[in-house]
Structure formats: C-alpha cells, structure tokens
Write a protein that holds these residues in place. Structure first.
Motif, PDB file in Angstrom:
ATOM      1  N   PRO A  14       0.796  -1.239   0.000  1.00 15.26           N
ATOM      2  CA  PRO A  14       0.000   0.000   0.000  1.00 15.26           C
ATOM      3  C   PRO A  14       0.829   1.290   0.000  1.00 15.26           C
ATOM      4  CG  PRO A  14      -0.917  -1.566   1.552  1.00 15.26           C
ATOM      5  CD  PRO A  14       0.381  -2.141   1.073  1.00 15.26           C
ATOM      6  N   SER A  15       2.037   1.253   0.558  1.00 13.61           N
ATOM      7  CA  SER A  15       2.865   2.462   0.634  1.00 13.61           C
ATOM      8  C   SER A  15       3.508   2.825  -0.702  1.00 13.61           C
ATOM      9  CB  SER A  15       3.962   2.268   1.678  1.00 13.61           C
ATOM     10  OG  SER A  15       4.814   1.200   1.276  1.00 13.61           O
ATOM     11  N   GLY A  16       3.309   1.986  -1.722  1.00 11.97           N
ATOM     12  CA  GLY A  16       3.888   2.267  -3.026  1.00 11.97           C
ATOM     13  C   GLY A  16       5.089   1.415  -3.346  1.00 11.97           C
ATOM     14  N   GLY A  17       5.571   0.674  -2.398  1.00  9.03           N
ATOM     15  CA  GLY A  17       6.704  -0.209  -2.630  1.00  9.03           C
ATOM     16  C   GLY A  17       6.231  -1.568  -3.116  1.00  9.03           C
ATOM     17  N   PHE A  18       7.066  -2.583  -2.907  1.00  7.05           N
ATOM     18  CA  PHE A  18       6.708  -3.934  -3.328  1.00  7.05           C
ATOM     19  C   PHE A  18       7.497  -4.960  -2.540  1.00  7.05           C
ATOM     20  CE2 PHE A  18      10.035  -2.260  -5.967  1.00  7.05           C
ATOM     21  CZ  PHE A  18      10.943  -3.286  -6.137  1.00  7.05           C
ATOM     22  N   VAL A  19       7.018  -6.200  -2.576  1.00  3.28           N
ATOM     23  CA  VAL A  19       7.650  -7.315  -1.877  1.00  3.28           C
ATOM     24  C   VAL A  19       7.963  -8.399  -2.911  1.00  3.28           C
ATOM     25  CG1 VAL A  19       5.405  -8.287  -1.231  1.00  3.28           C
ATOM     26  CG2 VAL A  19       7.405  -8.932   0.058  1.00  3.28           C
ATOM     27  N   VAL A  20       9.130  -9.056  -2.762  1.00  6.13           N
ATOM     28  CA  VAL A  20       9.585 -10.069  -3.714  1.00  6.13           C
ATOM     29  C   VAL A  20      10.044 -11.316  -2.965  1.00  6.13           C
ATOM     30  CG1 VAL A  20      11.269 -10.608  -5.529  1.00  6.13           C
ATOM     31  CG2 VAL A  20      10.444  -8.272  -5.274  1.00  6.13           C
ATOM     32  N   SER A  21       9.561 -12.484  -3.403  1.00  3.85           N
ATOM     33  CA  SER A  21      10.089 -13.735  -2.845  1.00  3.85           C
ATOM     34  C   SER A  21      11.259 -14.177  -3.706  1.00  3.85           C
ATOM     35  CB  SER A  21       9.008 -14.825  -2.806  1.00  3.85           C
ATOM     36  OG  SER A  21       8.546 -15.143  -4.104  1.00  3.85           O
ATOM     37  N   GLU A  22      12.275 -14.750  -3.038  1.00  7.59           N
ATOM     38  CA  GLU A  22      13.473 -15.202  -3.730  1.00  7.59           C
ATOM     39  C   GLU A  22      13.628 -16.715  -3.574  1.00  7.59           C
ATOM     40  OE1 GLU A  22      16.815 -11.866  -3.507  1.00  7.59           O
ATOM     41  OE2 GLU A  22      16.295 -12.703  -1.559  1.00  7.59           O
ATOM     42  N   GLU A  23      14.098 -17.341  -4.621  1.00  9.45           N
ATOM     43  CA  GLU A  23      14.307 -18.783  -4.626  1.00  9.45           C
ATOM     44  C   GLU A  23      15.318 -19.227  -3.567  1.00  9.45           C
ATOM     45  OE1 GLU A  23      14.700 -22.189  -8.051  1.00  9.45           O
ATOM     46  OE2 GLU A  23      14.869 -20.095  -8.577  1.00  9.45           O
ATOM     47  N   CYS A  24      16.221 -18.336  -3.182  1.00 11.96           N
ATOM     48  CA  CYS A  24      17.257 -18.683  -2.213  1.00 11.96           C
ATOM     49  C   CYS A  24      16.716 -18.832  -0.797  1.00 11.96           C
ATOM     50  CB  CYS A  24      18.365 -17.637  -2.226  1.00 11.96           C
ATOM     51  SG  CYS A  24      17.875 -16.075  -1.472  1.00 11.96           S
ATOM     52  N   GLY A  25      15.452 -18.456  -0.577  1.00 11.89           N
ATOM     53  CA  GLY A  25      14.872 -18.641   0.744  1.00 11.89           C
ATOM     54  C   GLY A  25      14.648 -17.374   1.530  1.00 11.89           C
ATOM     55  N   ASP A  26      14.460 -16.253   0.847  1.00 12.10           N
ATOM     56  CA  ASP A  26      14.195 -15.008   1.565  1.00 12.10           C
ATOM     57  C   ASP A  26      13.072 -14.253   0.867  1.00 12.10           C
ATOM     58  OD1 ASP A  26      14.389 -13.062   3.499  1.00 12.10           O
ATOM     59  OD2 ASP A  26      16.415 -12.434   2.979  1.00 12.10           O
ATOM     60  N   VAL A  27      12.527 -13.277   1.576  1.00 15.50           N
ATOM     61  CA  VAL A  27      11.521 -12.375   1.027  1.00 15.50           C
ATOM     62  C   VAL A  27      11.993 -10.975   1.359  1.00 15.50           C
ATOM     63  CG1 VAL A  27       9.115 -11.646   1.132  1.00 15.50           C
ATOM     64  CG2 VAL A  27       9.691 -14.073   1.321  1.00 15.50           C
ATOM     65  N   LYS A  28      12.045 -10.111   0.349  1.00 13.79           N
ATOM     66  CA  LYS A  28      12.555  -8.755   0.542  1.00 13.79           C
ATOM     67  C   LYS A  28      11.481  -7.720   0.253  1.00 13.79           C
ATOM     68  CE  LYS A  28      17.337  -9.970  -0.143  1.00 13.79           C
ATOM     69  NZ  LYS A  28      18.490  -9.936  -1.018  1.00 13.79           N
ATOM     70  N   GLY A  53       4.515 -17.599  -3.447  1.00 13.20           N
ATOM     71  CA  GLY A  53       3.591 -16.490  -3.579  1.00 13.20           C
ATOM     72  C   GLY A  53       3.645 -15.526  -2.413  1.00 13.20           C
ATOM     73  N   VAL A  54       3.469 -14.252  -2.741  1.00 14.60           N
ATOM     74  CA  VAL A  54       3.424 -13.194  -1.738  1.00 14.60           C
ATOM     75  C   VAL A  54       2.254 -12.269  -2.059  1.00 14.60           C
ATOM     76  CG1 VAL A  54       5.885 -13.192  -1.173  1.00 14.60           C
ATOM     77  CG2 VAL A  54       5.082 -11.786  -3.044  1.00 14.60           C
ATOM     78  N   CYS A  55       1.661 -11.717  -1.017  1.00 14.77           N
ATOM     79  CA  CYS A  55       0.645 -10.681  -1.196  1.00 14.77           C
ATOM     80  C   CYS A  55       0.623  -9.835   0.072  1.00 14.77           C
ATOM     81  CB  CYS A  55      -0.729 -11.272  -1.512  1.00 14.77           C
ATOM     82  SG  CYS A  55      -1.442 -12.338  -0.258  1.00 14.77           S
ATOM     83  N   VAL A  56      -0.024  -8.691  -0.028  1.00 16.33           N
ATOM     84  CA  VAL A  56      -0.092  -7.765   1.097  1.00 16.33           C
ATOM     85  C   VAL A  56      -1.555  -7.421   1.329  1.00 16.33           C
ATOM     86  CG1 VAL A  56       0.679  -5.538   1.991  1.00 16.33           C
ATOM     87  CG2 VAL A  56       2.173  -6.861   0.488  1.00 16.33           C
ATOM     88  N   ASP A  57      -1.999  -7.548   2.582  1.00 17.71           N
ATOM     89  CA  ASP A  57      -3.412  -7.277   2.871  1.00 17.71           C
ATOM     90  C   ASP A  57      -3.645  -5.802   3.166  1.00 17.71           C
ATOM     91  OD1 ASP A  57      -2.690  -6.867   5.553  1.00 17.71           O
ATOM     92  OD2 ASP A  57      -3.577  -8.745   6.252  1.00 17.71           O
ATOM     93  N   THR A  58      -4.892  -5.451   3.434  1.00 12.61           N
ATOM     94  CA  THR A  58      -5.263  -4.049   3.638  1.00 12.61           C
ATOM     95  C   THR A  58      -4.650  -3.454   4.905  1.00 12.61           C
ATOM     96  OG1 THR A  58      -7.316  -4.759   4.698  1.00 12.61           O
ATOM     97  CG2 THR A  58      -7.426  -4.238   2.349  1.00 12.61           C
ATOM     98  N   ASP A  59      -4.216  -4.300   5.844  1.00 15.00           N
ATOM     99  CA  ASP A  59      -3.547  -3.813   7.057  1.00 15.00           C
ATOM    100  C   ASP A  59      -2.053  -3.590   6.833  1.00 15.00           C
ATOM    101  OD1 ASP A  59      -5.903  -3.901   8.540  1.00 15.00           O
ATOM    102  OD2 ASP A  59      -5.555  -5.969   9.166  1.00 15.00           O
ATOM    103  N   GLY A  60      -1.556  -3.959   5.655  1.00 12.70           N
ATOM    104  CA  GLY A  60      -0.120  -3.837   5.373  1.00 12.70           C
ATOM    105  C   GLY A  60       0.679  -5.055   5.794  1.00 12.70           C
ATOM    106  N   SER A  61      -0.001  -6.117   6.239  1.00 15.11           N
ATOM    107  CA  SER A  61       0.696  -7.355   6.596  1.00 15.11           C
ATOM    108  C   SER A  61       1.079  -8.096   5.329  1.00 15.11           C
ATOM    109  CB  SER A  61      -0.200  -8.249   7.452  1.00 15.11           C
ATOM    110  OG  SER A  61      -0.501  -7.620   8.679  1.00 15.11           O
ATOM    111  N   ILE A  62       2.258  -8.720   5.348  1.00 18.82           N
ATOM    112  CA  ILE A  62       2.747  -9.480   4.201  1.00 18.82           C
ATOM    113  C   ILE A  62       2.455 -10.951   4.431  1.00 18.82           C
ATOM    114  CG2 ILE A  62       4.803 -10.127   2.888  1.00 18.82           C
ATOM    115  CD1 ILE A  62       5.999  -7.389   3.800  1.00 18.82           C
ATOM    116  N   LEU A  63       1.863 -11.602   3.447  1.00 16.51           N
ATOM    117  CA  LEU A  63       1.564 -13.026   3.518  1.00 16.51           C
ATOM    118  C   LEU A  63       2.485 -13.749   2.548  1.00 16.51           C
ATOM    119  CD1 LEU A  63      -1.225 -11.346   4.015  1.00 16.51           C
ATOM    120  CD2 LEU A  63      -2.163 -13.622   4.118  1.00 16.51           C
ATOM    121  N   VAL A  64       3.062 -14.862   3.005  1.00 16.15           N
ATOM    122  CA  VAL A  64       4.032 -15.609   2.202  1.00 16.15           C
ATOM    123  C   VAL A  64       3.684 -17.091   2.209  1.00 16.15           C
ATOM    124  CG1 VAL A  64       6.477 -16.203   1.898  1.00 16.15           C
ATOM    125  CG2 VAL A  64       5.855 -13.956   2.824  1.00 16.15           C
ATOM    126  N   ALA A  65       3.593 -17.671   1.005  1.00 14.22           N
ATOM    127  CA  ALA A  65       3.421 -19.116   0.868  1.00 14.22           C
ATOM    128  C   ALA A  65       4.801 -19.751   0.808  1.00 14.22           C
ATOM    129  CB  ALA A  65       2.648 -19.442  -0.410  1.00 14.22           C
TER     130      ALA A  65
END
Length: 123
Positions: A14-28, A53-65
């Motif tokens: 929501p802040s305009g940024g983004f989240v990325v999952s990486e194959e190496c085992g991290d999320v940035k 998979g990654v997504c961000v909810d309306t509260d700004g929490s990041i969800l990661v599969a």
C-alpha cells in the motif's frame, strides 16, 4: 532492481513499494524508490524453506506461501509472524488476499485454488 537471488513472485504494498520472494529462501521488501527496506528473514528471524507467492493485505501485513514447508505465514508490520495455514496445502504457489479477509492460494499439485478466511473485521 538488481542483486536479487532468483526472484519468483512480486506484489505491491500500500505504501507504493513492493515485496519479492526469492528462490534462495528469503523475502525482501522494497520502497517505491526500489531501495531495499528489509529482509523478512532478518527482520523476523524466520527461516523460509522455499518462499513462493506473496501478497499484502489491507492492514499492510505481508503473507508468504512456503512451498517446502507447505504453509502460509502472515508477517504483520509490528509483532511476531503468524502461521495462517499449516495443513491442507501440497505445493502453495501464487496467492492473493481480498479486502474482506479471504486468502486465495493456488495449489499446483492439486490443480486448484484454495480459499481461506483469515481475518474478520468488525462492522
């Protein structure tokens, strides 16, 4: 955005940024300027198996599969991570969350999308 280790899935925040999952085992998490804000592994001390998979909810929490662990975790802006789904997934991949608190998870082994209710907001 350079220097990612096998980028897989991406989602806006929501802040305009983004989240990325990486194959190496991290999320940035990145700011809108593409500057690294944080690594979820470092910030929360969480060890991913194979984040997908990654997504961000309306509260700004990041969800990661996590494909390897067959789980979905929620990472709130403040507080500890919460395991939302620990059973019933064979290979979670892409995800999306709705403003009404539903989580949609593509399970590539079972060739379906599974729907979970994870958040109930008071009226």
């Amino acid at each position: 955005v350079p220097n990612l280790q096998g980028p897989r899935y991406v989602s806006p925040v929501p802040s305009g940024g983004f989240v990325v999952s990486e194959e190496c085992g991290d999320v940035k998490v990145f700011m809108s300027s593409c500057k690294l804000l944080c690594s979820l592994s470092s910030k929360y001390g969480h060890q991913f198996g194979n984040p997908a998979g990654v997504c961000v909810d309306t509260d700004g929490s990041i969800l990661v599969a996590d494909e390897q662990h067959r789980t979905v975790h929620l990472f709130p802006e403040r507080g500890a991570p919460v395991c939302l789904v620990s059973t019933g997934l064979r290979r979670p991949a892409g995800m999306a969350c709705s403003s009404s608190g539903h989580l949609f998870v593509a399970d590539t082994v079972e060739n379906c999308v599974k729907v979970f209710k994870y958040c109930v907001r008071p009226p």
